[in-house]
Design an enzyme around this catalytic site. Structure first.
Site, PDB file in Angstrom:
ATOM      1  N   ASN A   7       8.590   2.980  -0.065  1.00 58.08           N
ATOM      2  CA  ASN A   7       7.476   3.396  -0.913  1.00 58.08           C
ATOM      3  C   ASN A   7       7.766   4.819  -1.383  1.00 58.08           C
ATOM      4  O   ASN A   7       7.606   5.768  -0.627  1.00 58.08           O
ATOM      5  CB  ASN A   7       6.181   3.330  -0.079  1.00 58.08           C
ATOM      6  CG  ASN A   7       4.965   3.723  -0.875  1.00 58.08           C
ATOM      7  OD1 ASN A   7       5.065   4.115  -2.037  1.00 58.08           O
ATOM      8  ND2 ASN A   7       3.803   3.620  -0.257  1.00 58.08           N
ATOM      9  N   ARG A  91       7.584  -0.923  -2.983  1.00 62.96           N
ATOM     10  CA  ARG A  91       6.243  -0.829  -3.559  1.00 62.96           C
ATOM     11  C   ARG A  91       6.384  -0.255  -4.973  1.00 62.96           C
ATOM     12  O   ARG A  91       7.014   0.782  -5.176  1.00 62.96           O
ATOM     13  CB  ARG A  91       5.376   0.106  -2.723  1.00 62.96           C
ATOM     14  CG  ARG A  91       4.016   0.237  -3.333  1.00 62.96           C
ATOM     15  CD  ARG A  91       3.282   1.422  -2.800  1.00 62.96           C
ATOM     16  NE  ARG A  91       1.962   1.471  -3.391  1.00 62.96           N
ATOM     17  CZ  ARG A  91       1.220   2.554  -3.423  1.00 62.96           C
ATOM     18  NH1 ARG A  91       1.680   3.678  -2.914  1.00 62.96           N
ATOM     19  NH2 ARG A  91       0.039   2.532  -3.961  1.00 62.96           N
ATOM     20  N   HIS A 180      -4.203  -0.593  -5.560  1.00 65.96           N
ATOM     21  CA  HIS A 180      -4.380  -0.879  -4.120  1.00 65.96           C
ATOM     22  C   HIS A 180      -4.425  -2.386  -3.856  1.00 65.96           C
ATOM     23  O   HIS A 180      -4.966  -2.820  -2.842  1.00 65.96           O
ATOM     24  CB  HIS A 180      -5.715  -0.292  -3.579  1.00 65.96           C
ATOM     25  CG  HIS A 180      -5.776   1.194  -3.528  1.00 65.96           C
ATOM     26  ND1 HIS A 180      -6.927   1.896  -3.811  1.00 65.96           N
ATOM     27  CD2 HIS A 180      -4.846   2.120  -3.201  1.00 65.96           C
ATOM     28  CE1 HIS A 180      -6.703   3.204  -3.684  1.00 65.96           C
ATOM     29  NE2 HIS A 180      -5.451   3.347  -3.315  1.00 65.96           N
ATOM     30  N   ARG A 241     -10.271  13.051  -7.406  1.00 70.91           N
ATOM     31  CA  ARG A 241     -10.522  12.364  -8.688  1.00 70.91           C
ATOM     32  C   ARG A 241     -12.007  12.103  -8.890  1.00 70.91           C
ATOM     33  O   ARG A 241     -12.702  11.727  -7.944  1.00 70.91           O
ATOM     34  CB  ARG A 241      -9.775  11.031  -8.732  1.00 70.91           C
ATOM     35  CG  ARG A 241      -8.286  11.198  -8.904  1.00 70.91           C
ATOM     36  CD  ARG A 241      -7.570   9.859  -8.853  1.00 70.91           C
ATOM     37  NE  ARG A 241      -6.489   9.915  -7.893  1.00 70.91           N
ATOM     38  CZ  ARG A 241      -5.932   8.864  -7.311  1.00 70.91           C
ATOM     39  NH1 ARG A 241      -6.343   7.649  -7.596  1.00 70.91           N
ATOM     40  NH2 ARG A 241      -4.958   9.014  -6.448  1.00 70.91           N
ATOM     41  N   GLU A 384      -0.214  -2.257   4.264  1.00 71.96           N
ATOM     42  CA  GLU A 384       0.455  -2.624   3.014  1.00 71.96           C
ATOM     43  C   GLU A 384       1.934  -2.929   3.251  1.00 71.96           C
ATOM     44  O   GLU A 384       2.506  -3.804   2.607  1.00 71.96           O
ATOM     45  CB  GLU A 384       0.300  -1.473   1.997  1.00 71.96           C
ATOM     46  CG  GLU A 384      -1.121  -1.358   1.482  1.00 71.96           C
ATOM     47  CD  GLU A 384      -1.458  -0.001   0.900  1.00 71.96           C
ATOM     48  OE1 GLU A 384      -1.631   0.953   1.688  1.00 71.96           O
ATOM     49  OE2 GLU A 384      -1.559   0.115  -0.325  1.00 71.96           O
TER      50      GLU A 384
END
Ligand code: ADP
Length: 400
Positions: A7, A91, A180, A241, A384
Site C-alpha cells: 500500500n 492497493r 474505503h 477534511r 483491508e
C-alpha cells in the site's frame, strides 16, 4: 501461497506478508520518508520485536528493495527466497468506472489506471510507482490491483449522479465513486458472519471512521450508497477534511481571502474538519482531552462530527427501509467509546439501542447493542490487507 500486500503513499509504504494456507500474518511493516532525508523502515516479524532500519531511500523502488531485504533477512525475515511469494496485491485508490473487481495487473490495466490519475492526483501516482517498482524488482511474480472504488461500482445512478449538467458526467466522468470500499466490504461481510445472517439477505450501514471517514449503505452484499464522492473530500467531517458543505462557500472564501480555487480546495482538504473547527488537532484524542479542559471549539468539533454521522445513518436507514446492523470500524470507530455512544444516542425509536457497558471496549470484534435491540451494533476492526491478500490469492490461484 504467500502474498505480499503493498500500500504505497506519496512518501510512505505499508506492507504485509500473509500465508494464505491459514491467512496468518507472517510479517508487516512501514517505510516512511521515502525520497526525504531520514528514510526509515520499521519491520515486524509476527511474534518478534519490531526493528528499525535507517537508510537512504530515494524512491519507491529503493524502499521496496529494502522491504524485500527485510523479508529475506536471516533474523527478522520470513522468507528463504523470493520465489516463496506467489503474488503481490497492490492497493490502488481509484479505478474510475473501469473496474468493479480486483484484477491482474496487465500492461493494459496499468495504462487504464494511469488514465485515472486525473481523478485521484494525490493517490494513484504513488500507487502506480509501487506497482512499477515491484514489476522491476520481481519481474516474474503475479501482481494484482485491488481498488478502493471497486466495491461501490454497484451503486445505481440515483446514488452516483450529481445534479449538475449531465454532459460533465459524460465528458469528464464527474460522479460519485466512493472510497474505503475494501474496508466497507470486509466489515459488512464480517457483520453478517458474526450475526449468522446470509450476506445476500442483510442490510447494514458500515461506518469507517478514521482520519479519513466514510459511511456506506450495504444491501445484500452490495454498496448502494456511500458518503465519499468524486473525491474523498465529500461526506462526513474528517480529521482535516470538511466533508459536505454548500459549494458556494468556495467562491465566497476565494473572494474574501483573495485566494484561487486550488488554495481554497487545499484548505477544505488539509485545514478543515476536526482540525479546522477546533484549531487544535486532527486527532480526536487531543480534541476530547481539550473538551475535558473546557475548550468550547473542541466540544463543537466533536458534536459536528457525531451529528454528521448520525444524519447519514438516518438517511441510509430510510434508503434501505430499516437495517439489520450498524458497524463501527477504523481508528475512531474501533477505539472511541464516547463517540460511538454520542452518534447512536436517542435512536431507540429507530430500533437502535447501544449497550453502554458492552460499548466500553476497544479494538475487539464485539456486538455492542443491547440483546433486544432490533438493529444490532457491532465493533469490527477492519482488515483491508487481508481482503487484498484474499483477492490476490483467488485471482492468481484461478490462473494456475
Ligand atoms: P487513517 O487510516 O485514515 O489514517 P485510522 O483508521 O488509523 O486513520 O484512524 C486514525 C484516527 O483514529 C486518529 O486520527 C484518531 O483521531 C483516531 N483514534 C485512534 N485511537 C483513538 C482513541 N483511542 N480514541 C479516539 N480516537 C482515536
Amino acid at each position: 501461497m504467500k502474498v505480499l500486500v503493498i500500500n504505497c503513499g506519496s512518501s510512505s509504504l505499508k506492507y504485509q506478508v500473509l500465508d494464505m494456507e491459514d491467512e496468518s500474518l507472517l510479517a508487516k511493516g512501514l517505510v516512511e520518508r521515502i525520497g526525504i532525508p531520514g528514510s526509515i523502515l520499521c519491520h515486524e516479524k509476527t511474534g518478534m520485536e519490531k526493528y528499525n532500519l535507517e537508510a537512504p531511500m530515494a524512491d519507491h523502488k529503493d524502499a521496496i528493495s529494502h522491504v524485500l531485504d527485510a523479508l529475506l533477512d536471516k533474523d527478522h525475515g520470513v522468507l528463504k527466497s523470493m520465489d516463496e511469494i506467489g503474488a503481490v496485491g497492490h492497493r490502488v485508490v481509484h479505478a474510475g468506472e473501469k473496474y468493479a473487481y480486483s484484477v491482474l495487473l496487465s500492461q493494459d490495466v496499468i495504462d487504464a489506471l494511469t488514465e485515472c490519475t486525473d481523478l485521484a492526483p494525490l493517490h494513484n501516482p504513488p500507487n502506480l510507482l509501487g506497482i512499477s517498482a515491484c514489476k522491476e524488482l520481481m519481474p516474474d511474480t503475479f501482481m494484482v490491483g485491488v481498488f478502493d472504488t471497486a466495491f461501490h461500482q454497484t451503486m445505481e445512478p440515483e446514488s452516483y449522479i450529481y445534479a449538475i449538467p449531465y454532459e460533465y458526467y459524460e465528458k469528464y466522468k464527474i460522479r460519485r465513486y466512493g472510497f474505503h470500499g475494501t474496508s466497507h466490504k470486509y466489515v459488512a461481510e464480517r457483520a453478517a458472519a458474526i450475526l449468522g445472517k446470509p450476506v445476500d439477505d442483510f442490510k447494514v450501514i458500515t461506518c469507517h471512521l478514521g482520519n479519513g471517514a466514510s459511511i456506506t449503505a450495504v444491501k445484500n452484499g452490495k454498496s448502494i450508497n456511500t458518503s465519499m464522492g468524486f473525491t474523498p473530500l465529500e461526506g462526513l467531517v474528517m480529521g482535516t477534511r470538511s466533508g459536505d458543505l454548500d459549494p458556494a462557500i468556495l467562491q465566497f472564501i476565494a473572494e474574501k481571502e483573495n485566494m484561487d480555487v486550488f488554495k481554497v480546495t487545499n484548505i477544505l482538504n488539509k485545514k478543515s474538519g476536526i482540525y479546522g473547527i477546533s484549531g487544535i488537532s486532527n486527532d480526536l484524542r487531543d480534541i476530547e482531552k481539550a473538551v475535558l479542559e473546557g475548550n468550547d471549539r473542541a466540544l463543537i468539533a466533536v458534536k459536528v462530527f457525531a451529528h454528521r454521522v448520525k444524519s447519514y445513518i438516518g438517511s441510509y436507514m430510510a434508503e434501505m427501509n430499516g437495517v439489520d446492523a450498524i458497524v463501527f470500524t477504523a481508528g475512531i470507530g474501533e477505539n472511541d467509546i464516547g463517540m460511538r455512544a454520542q452518534i447512536l444516542e436517542n435512536m431507540e425509536n429507530l430500533g437502535v439501542e447501544l449497550d453502554l457497558e458492552l460499548n466500553n471496549i476497544r479494538g475487539i470484534e464485539t456486538v455492542i447493542s443491547k440483546p433486544d435491540s432490533k438493529v444490532k451494533v457491532l465493533l469490527i476492526p477492519t482488515n483491508e490487507e487481508l481482503m487484498i491478500a484474499r483477492d490476490t490469492n483467488r485471482i492468481v490461484s484461478e490462473l494456475k
